[in-house]
Design a protein around this motif. Sequence first.
Motif, PDB file in Angstrom:
ATOM      1  N   ALA A  79       0.838  -1.206   0.000  1.00  0.00           N
ATOM      2  CA  ALA A  79       0.000   0.000   0.000  1.00  0.00           C
ATOM      3  C   ALA A  79       0.867   1.248   0.000  1.00  0.00           C
ATOM      4  O   ALA A  79       0.608   2.213  -0.718  1.00  0.00           O
ATOM      5  N   GLY A  80       1.955   1.222   0.822  1.00  0.00           N
ATOM      6  CA  GLY A  80       2.835   2.379   0.885  1.00  0.00           C
ATOM      7  C   GLY A  80       3.593   2.605  -0.400  1.00  0.00           C
ATOM      8  O   GLY A  80       3.796   3.744  -0.834  1.00  0.00           O
ATOM      9  N   ALA A  81       4.008   1.544  -1.050  1.00  0.00           N
ATOM     10  CA  ALA A  81       4.775   1.672  -2.284  1.00  0.00           C
ATOM     11  C   ALA A  81       3.942   2.261  -3.408  1.00  0.00           C
ATOM     12  O   ALA A  81       4.459   2.972  -4.271  1.00  0.00           O
ATOM     13  N   GLY A  82       2.668   1.972  -3.429  1.00  0.00           N
ATOM     14  CA  GLY A  82       1.822   2.476  -4.510  1.00  0.00           C
ATOM     15  C   GLY A  82       1.215   3.835  -4.247  1.00  0.00           C
ATOM     16  O   GLY A  82       0.589   4.424  -5.141  1.00  0.00           O
ATOM     17  N   TRP A  83       1.386   4.364  -3.035  1.00  0.00           N
ATOM     18  CA  TRP A  83       0.729   5.622  -2.661  1.00  0.00           C
ATOM     19  C   TRP A  83       1.182   6.804  -3.508  1.00  0.00           C
ATOM     20  O   TRP A  83       0.367   7.561  -4.039  1.00  0.00           O
ATOM     21  N   GLY A  84       2.484   6.981  -3.627  1.00  0.00           N
ATOM     22  CA  GLY A  84       2.996   8.160  -4.322  1.00  0.00           C
ATOM     23  C   GLY A  84       2.537   8.243  -5.763  1.00  0.00           C
ATOM     24  O   GLY A  84       2.059   9.298  -6.212  1.00  0.00           O
ATOM     25  N   GLN A  85       2.636   7.149  -6.484  1.00  0.00           N
ATOM     26  CA  GLN A  85       2.225   7.159  -7.888  1.00  0.00           C
ATOM     27  C   GLN A  85       0.720   7.344  -8.018  1.00  0.00           C
ATOM     28  O   GLN A  85       0.258   8.093  -8.891  1.00  0.00           O
ATOM     29  N   ALA A  86      -0.035   6.697  -7.133  1.00  0.00           N
ATOM     30  CA  ALA A  86      -1.488   6.836  -7.185  1.00  0.00           C
ATOM     31  C   ALA A  86      -1.912   8.272  -6.881  1.00  0.00           C
ATOM     32  O   ALA A  86      -2.834   8.807  -7.508  1.00  0.00           O
ATOM     33  N   ARG A  87      -1.216   8.912  -5.942  1.00  0.00           N
ATOM     34  CA  ARG A  87      -1.546  10.303  -5.607  1.00  0.00           C
ATOM     35  C   ARG A  87      -1.247  11.225  -6.778  1.00  0.00           C
ATOM     36  O   ARG A  87      -2.040  12.130  -7.089  1.00  0.00           O
ATOM     37  N   ASP A  88      -0.105  11.042  -7.435  1.00  0.00           N
ATOM     38  CA  ASP A  88       0.241  11.883  -8.581  1.00  0.00           C
ATOM     39  C   ASP A  88      -0.796  11.759  -9.699  1.00  0.00           C
ATOM     40  O   ASP A  88      -1.189  12.757 -10.314  1.00  0.00           O
ATOM     41  N   HIS A  89      -1.240  10.542  -9.957  1.00  0.00           N
ATOM     42  CA  HIS A  89      -2.253  10.347 -10.997  1.00  0.00           C
ATOM     43  C   HIS A  89      -3.570  11.005 -10.602  1.00  0.00           C
ATOM     44  O   HIS A  89      -4.245  11.617 -11.437  1.00  0.00           O
TER      45      HIS A  89
END
Length: 219
Positions: A79-89
């Motif tokens: 969940a933490g690893a995907g947070w940054g990219q998901a937030r940018d999108h």
Amino acid sequence: MSSEIYFSNNYRDLCERTGTGAGFQFEFSCSRCYDTWRSSFEAYTGERAASWLRKGTDLAWSLLGNTGRGVTSAADGLAGAGWGQARDHAFQRAIGNAQAHFNRCARCTNYVCGRCWNAAQGLCLNCAPDTAAEAMAAQQRGLNDMASQRAYAAGQQGGQNYDPTTPRQLVCPQCRTETHGAAYCSGCGYHLAQSDHCSSCSAVVPDGAAFCPGCGTRR
């Protein structure tokens, strides 16, 4: 969609990273009137899945033992690893939607809402104010200025009868009441700012004397 990110100064990040309410939302504001517009909330499915897994692991903790810790740690890591990219999108999508609610001024480069936009000139109302509004504001300023000038002239005329040489005390030395320049104190009746010269013979009258020592005139 372009990878460039705008609205760098007038947005607020409302994203929640943890818990079952994790998701993305952004609030954009007008640079002129500061009215705000919020993007629709987008759930972060990665964190939600981790949250439900944590709950399930807690319920089955007595059966899983230490194995449960490994499962939840792995879920948290994903969940933490995907947070940054998901937030940018999500931010890019929010910006795309916000562009329908804001206009970028070609002169000052600020983003403003529709109410603060001069569509005819392609500029914000700070750079290209509404002509009718400016005319009415100028008319009111002219009215206020003329009223102030006439009031000042009336004050000058009334000041002709004011004797600036007359001694005045603004605070009574006896009871400390504010006197506003009156001859007698409204608090104790003390005779304020008495002249140190007799009005009849011009002799010097000592402080506190009730009568002139030269001619006996009552002070």
